[in-house]
Write a protein that holds these residues in place. Structure first.
Motif, PDB file in Angstrom:
ATOM      1  N   ILE A  20       0.848  -1.188   0.000  1.00 52.51           N
ATOM      2  CA  ILE A  20       0.000   0.000   0.000  1.00 52.51           C
ATOM      3  C   ILE A  20       0.883   1.238   0.000  1.00 52.51           C
ATOM      4  O   ILE A  20       1.739   1.396   0.873  1.00 52.51           O
ATOM      5  CB  ILE A  20      -0.934  -0.024   1.224  1.00 52.51           C
ATOM      6  CG1 ILE A  20      -1.886  -1.231   1.115  1.00 52.51           C
ATOM      7  CG2 ILE A  20      -1.706   1.282   1.361  1.00 52.51           C
ATOM      8  CD1 ILE A  20      -2.757  -1.441   2.324  1.00 52.51           C
ATOM      9  N   GLU A  21       0.681   2.110  -0.965  1.00 54.60           N
ATOM     10  CA  GLU A  21       1.526   3.295  -1.120  1.00 54.60           C
ATOM     11  C   GLU A  21       1.116   4.399  -0.152  1.00 54.60           C
ATOM     12  O   GLU A  21       0.067   4.341   0.508  1.00 54.60           O
ATOM     13  CB  GLU A  21       1.447   3.791  -2.566  1.00 54.60           C
ATOM     14  CG  GLU A  21       1.931   2.788  -3.607  1.00 54.60           C
ATOM     15  CD  GLU A  21       3.375   2.362  -3.393  1.00 54.60           C
ATOM     16  OE1 GLU A  21       4.179   3.190  -2.900  1.00 54.60           O
ATOM     17  OE2 GLU A  21       3.708   1.199  -3.712  1.00 54.60           O
ATOM     18  N   TYR A  22       1.963   5.421  -0.112  1.00 56.72           N
ATOM     19  CA  TYR A  22       1.839   6.492   0.882  1.00 56.72           C
ATOM     20  C   TYR A  22       0.440   7.113   0.913  1.00 56.72           C
ATOM     21  O   TYR A  22      -0.175   7.230   1.986  1.00 56.72           O
ATOM     22  CB  TYR A  22       2.889   7.576   0.589  1.00 56.72           C
ATOM     23  CG  TYR A  22       2.813   8.761   1.521  1.00 56.72           C
ATOM     24  CD1 TYR A  22       3.452   8.740   2.757  1.00 56.72           C
ATOM     25  CD2 TYR A  22       2.092   9.896   1.162  1.00 56.72           C
ATOM     26  CE1 TYR A  22       3.380   9.832   3.610  1.00 56.72           C
ATOM     27  CE2 TYR A  22       2.013  10.988   2.013  1.00 56.72           C
ATOM     28  CZ  TYR A  22       2.653  10.946   3.240  1.00 56.72           C
ATOM     29  OH  TYR A  22       2.576  12.026   4.084  1.00 56.72           O
ATOM     30  N   ALA A  23      -0.084   7.511  -0.233  1.00 63.96           N
ATOM     31  CA  ALA A  23      -1.376   8.210  -0.266  1.00 63.96           C
ATOM     32  C   ALA A  23      -2.493   7.347   0.309  1.00 63.96           C
ATOM     33  O   ALA A  23      -3.341   7.829   1.085  1.00 63.96           O
ATOM     34  CB  ALA A  23      -1.713   8.625  -1.702  1.00 63.96           C
ATOM     35  N   GLU A  24      -2.493   6.055  -0.055  1.00 63.47           N
ATOM     36  CA  GLU A  24      -3.535   5.158   0.453  1.00 63.47           C
ATOM     37  C   GLU A  24      -3.369   4.905   1.948  1.00 63.47           C
ATOM     38  O   GLU A  24      -4.361   4.750   2.671  1.00 63.47           O
ATOM     39  CB  GLU A  24      -3.521   3.837  -0.318  1.00 63.47           C
ATOM     40  CG  GLU A  24      -4.720   2.962   0.004  1.00 63.47           C
ATOM     41  CD  GLU A  24      -4.760   1.678  -0.810  1.00 63.47           C
ATOM     42  OE1 GLU A  24      -5.574   0.801  -0.477  1.00 63.47           O
ATOM     43  OE2 GLU A  24      -3.965   1.556  -1.782  1.00 63.47           O
ATOM     44  N   ARG A  25      -2.111   4.882   2.424  1.00 65.47           N
ATOM     45  CA  ARG A  25      -1.874   4.706   3.864  1.00 65.47           C
ATOM     46  C   ARG A  25      -2.494   5.869   4.640  1.00 65.47           C
ATOM     47  O   ARG A  25      -3.088   5.680   5.705  1.00 65.47           O
ATOM     48  CB  ARG A  25      -0.375   4.593   4.152  1.00 65.47           C
ATOM     49  CG  ARG A  25       0.285   3.367   3.539  1.00 65.47           C
ATOM     50  CD  ARG A  25       1.567   3.023   4.243  1.00 65.47           C
ATOM     51  NE  ARG A  25       2.588   4.066   4.110  1.00 65.47           N
ATOM     52  CZ  ARG A  25       3.544   4.075   3.187  1.00 65.47           C
ATOM     53  NH1 ARG A  25       3.584   3.107   2.277  1.00 65.47           N
ATOM     54  NH2 ARG A  25       4.453   5.034   3.144  1.00 65.47           N
ATOM     55  N   ARG A  26      -2.342   7.082   4.120  1.00 63.72           N
ATOM     56  CA  ARG A  26      -2.917   8.256   4.796  1.00 63.72           C
ATOM     57  C   ARG A  26      -4.450   8.184   4.795  1.00 63.72           C
ATOM     58  O   ARG A  26      -5.098   8.576   5.772  1.00 63.72           O
ATOM     59  CB  ARG A  26      -2.456   9.545   4.102  1.00 63.72           C
ATOM     60  CG  ARG A  26      -0.974   9.806   4.082  1.00 63.72           C
ATOM     61  CD  ARG A  26      -0.390  10.051   5.471  1.00 63.72           C
ATOM     62  NE  ARG A  26      -0.096   8.820   6.196  1.00 63.72           N
ATOM     63  CZ  ARG A  26       1.037   8.125   6.065  1.00 63.72           C
ATOM     64  NH1 ARG A  26       1.957   8.537   5.221  1.00 63.72           N
ATOM     65  NH2 ARG A  26       1.240   7.043   6.770  1.00 63.72           N
ATOM     66  N   ILE A  27      -5.027   7.677   3.696  1.00 66.00           N
ATOM     67  CA  ILE A  27      -6.488   7.530   3.619  1.00 66.00           C
ATOM     68  C   ILE A  27      -6.970   6.549   4.688  1.00 66.00           C
ATOM     69  O   ILE A  27      -7.991   6.777   5.361  1.00 66.00           O
ATOM     70  CB  ILE A  27      -6.907   7.057   2.213  1.00 66.00           C
ATOM     71  CG1 ILE A  27      -6.668   8.174   1.190  1.00 66.00           C
ATOM     72  CG2 ILE A  27      -8.377   6.620   2.198  1.00 66.00           C
ATOM     73  CD1 ILE A  27      -6.835   7.743  -0.255  1.00 66.00           C
ATOM     74  N   ILE A  28      -6.248   5.439   4.850  1.00 66.30           N
ATOM     75  CA  ILE A  28      -6.606   4.439   5.864  1.00 66.30           C
ATOM     76  C   ILE A  28      -6.547   5.058   7.258  1.00 66.30           C
ATOM     77  O   ILE A  28      -7.464   4.877   8.082  1.00 66.30           O
ATOM     78  CB  ILE A  28      -5.667   3.219   5.768  1.00 66.30           C
ATOM     79  CG1 ILE A  28      -5.962   2.428   4.483  1.00 66.30           C
ATOM     80  CG2 ILE A  28      -5.811   2.322   7.000  1.00 66.30           C
ATOM     81  CD1 ILE A  28      -4.935   1.344   4.179  1.00 66.30           C
ATOM     82  N   GLU A  29      -5.494   5.804   7.535  1.00 69.25           N
ATOM     83  CA  GLU A  29      -5.348   6.443   8.852  1.00 69.25           C
ATOM     84  C   GLU A  29      -6.506   7.401   9.125  1.00 69.25           C
ATOM     85  O   GLU A  29      -7.068   7.428  10.230  1.00 69.25           O
ATOM     86  CB  GLU A  29      -4.018   7.189   8.922  1.00 69.25           C
ATOM     87  CG  GLU A  29      -2.801   6.268   8.921  1.00 69.25           C
ATOM     88  CD  GLU A  29      -1.488   7.004   8.711  1.00 69.25           C
ATOM     89  OE1 GLU A  29      -0.428   6.378   8.857  1.00 69.25           O
ATOM     90  OE2 GLU A  29      -1.527   8.228   8.401  1.00 69.25           O
ATOM     91  N   LYS A  30      -6.882   8.193   8.101  1.00 68.46           N
ATOM     92  CA  LYS A  30      -7.970   9.158   8.270  1.00 68.46           C
ATOM     93  C   LYS A  30      -9.306   8.457   8.459  1.00 68.46           C
ATOM     94  O   LYS A  30     -10.144   8.886   9.264  1.00 68.46           O
ATOM     95  CB  LYS A  30      -8.023  10.093   7.062  1.00 68.46           C
ATOM     96  CG  LYS A  30      -6.885  11.097   7.027  1.00 68.46           C
ATOM     97  CD  LYS A  30      -6.976  11.978   5.784  1.00 68.46           C
ATOM     98  CE  LYS A  30      -5.817  12.962   5.723  1.00 68.46           C
ATOM     99  NZ  LYS A  30      -5.856  13.793   4.496  1.00 68.46           N
ATOM    100  N   GLU A  31      -9.525   7.376   7.700  1.00 72.82           N
ATOM    101  CA  GLU A  31     -10.793   6.650   7.817  1.00 72.82           C
ATOM    102  C   GLU A  31     -10.989   6.102   9.225  1.00 72.82           C
ATOM    103  O   GLU A  31     -12.092   6.169   9.784  1.00 72.82           O
ATOM    104  CB  GLU A  31     -10.851   5.516   6.793  1.00 72.82           C
ATOM    105  CG  GLU A  31     -12.178   4.763   6.811  1.00 72.82           C
ATOM    106  CD  GLU A  31     -12.299   3.744   5.698  1.00 72.82           C
ATOM    107  OE1 GLU A  31     -13.316   3.028   5.696  1.00 72.82           O
ATOM    108  OE2 GLU A  31     -11.394   3.657   4.841  1.00 72.82           O
ATOM    109  N   ILE A  32      -9.934   5.564   9.786  1.00 67.74           N
ATOM    110  CA  ILE A  32     -10.012   5.063  11.160  1.00 67.74           C
ATOM    111  C   ILE A  32     -10.161   6.228  12.129  1.00 67.74           C
ATOM    112  O   ILE A  32     -11.007   6.211  13.037  1.00 67.74           O
ATOM    113  CB  ILE A  32      -8.753   4.238  11.506  1.00 67.74           C
ATOM    114  CG1 ILE A  32      -8.604   3.033  10.570  1.00 67.74           C
ATOM    115  CG2 ILE A  32      -8.806   3.769  12.969  1.00 67.74           C
ATOM    116  CD1 ILE A  32      -9.727   2.038  10.642  1.00 67.74           C
TER     117      ILE A  32
END
Length: 320
Positions: A101-113
């Motif tokens: 999982i690349e950087y941008a998607e990692r940030r999306i996951i963090e925000k979703e949680i």
């Protein structure tokens, strides 16, 4: 509501090591967890991540699910009071290169949680760090404690010599010798300048040291005092030791400060058998025959290399 101080029954440990340290890291994992893995270990054993030079962090599992969305639906149960928080996607995981999982998607996951946690998010110095990590097809979420590289603080000390073991190796060897320190009495009867003693004392392990060379004993005491630890070191040959210990750690003498003939090495091993139930031996030579002749059984072992070119190696041998 889920209270963060409620007892967690399972943990995920994130681990890394260099290629030259693979054997040593695996032996430490077997001692601490009863199993070995490349980068993630799921266990019911609660180990301080700062104990190991190879553990980077510990996730105390609160929730798990088949997807990030399943985790997001559960985190509203967390009771934070007035504490701030941050959610961290843990990059050490078991995803294949194709699944990474690349950087941008990692940030999306963090925000979703994070959006689903009732509380105040704080990106710098939060009160609580949460982690989320994929492992074996599932997602795990919990509080995440990052490791502190304690042994690095011990690298520079008043007294040292070039052939002493590294603080990193010493710390791993202490974990191999004493995976569960509570109530365990330990001795380092050939302690040299005290590298093993300093690492053990920094972990709160009950250890005493001795060496027949008064000069290195003086250096060992100075090093222990320099780091403000309280340790006892005496000038004494192992043959004179009358106490009995649960574990002995022996870095076999081989340099100009504390040399030993093969006969003297065998005597050291024989007396180690006399004074301790379990012994971890570090050696640059093949000592299997001596160890077996002294009445020990070799229960586990590894080779610890120095540097990526593996120009210098020590065997770490666990004996019972």
């Amino acid at each position: 509501m889920t209270k963060l101080n409620s007892q967690t029954s399972e943990y995920i440990y994130t681990c890394t090591h260099g290629l030259e340290e693979k054997s040593l890291s695996a032996l430490e994992q077997r001692a601490l967890f009863g199993e070995e893995a490349d980068n993630l270990i799921k266990s019911t054993r609660n180990i301080d991540p700062s104990r190991s030079p190879f553990i980077k962090g510990r996730l105390s599992i609160l929730f798990s699910g088949k997807s990030v969305q399943e985790i997001a639906k559960q985190v509203h149960q967390i009771e934070l009071s007035d504490q701030t928080f941050k959610v961290l996607y843990i990059k050490i995981n078991d995803l294949s290169n194709e699944q990474k999982i690349e950087y941008a998607e990692r940030r999306i996951i963090e925000k979703e949680i994070g959006w689903n946690i009732i509380g105040e998010a704080q990106m710098k110095n939060p009160d609580i760090l949460f982690g989320i990590v994929p492992f074996k097809g599932r997602w795990y979420f919990g509080t995440y404690q990052e490791s502190e590289s304690v042994w690095l603080h011990h690298v520079k000390k008043p007294q040292e010599y070039s052939t002493a073991i590294s603080t990193r190796l010493a710390r791993a060897v202490v974990n191999i010798a004493v995976p569960y320190p509570s109530g365990v009495r330990v001795i380092d009867p050939c302690c040299g300048i005290g590298t093993v003693l300093v690492e053990a004392l920094s972990m709160g392990i009950q250890i005493v040291g001795s060496d027949r060379n008064p000069l290195v004993v003086k250096g060992s005491r100075e090093n222990i005092s320099y780091f403000n630890y309280d340790g006892r070191v005496k000038v004494q040959d192992i043959a004179e030791e009358e106490g009995h210990y649960d574990v002995a750690i022996i870095d076999m003498p081989y340099n100009i400060y504390s040399s030993a003939t093969p006969e003297e090495q065998f005597v050291i091993i024989k007396h180690a058998k006399r004074i301790a139930k379990r012994v971890v031996i570090l050696t640059i030579e093949d000592m299997d025959e001596m160890i077996l002749m002294a009445g020990f059984k070799i229960v586990d072992r590894c080779v610890a290399h120095k540097g990526v070119k593996k120009l210098f190696s020590r065997q770490v041998i666990v004996c019972e």
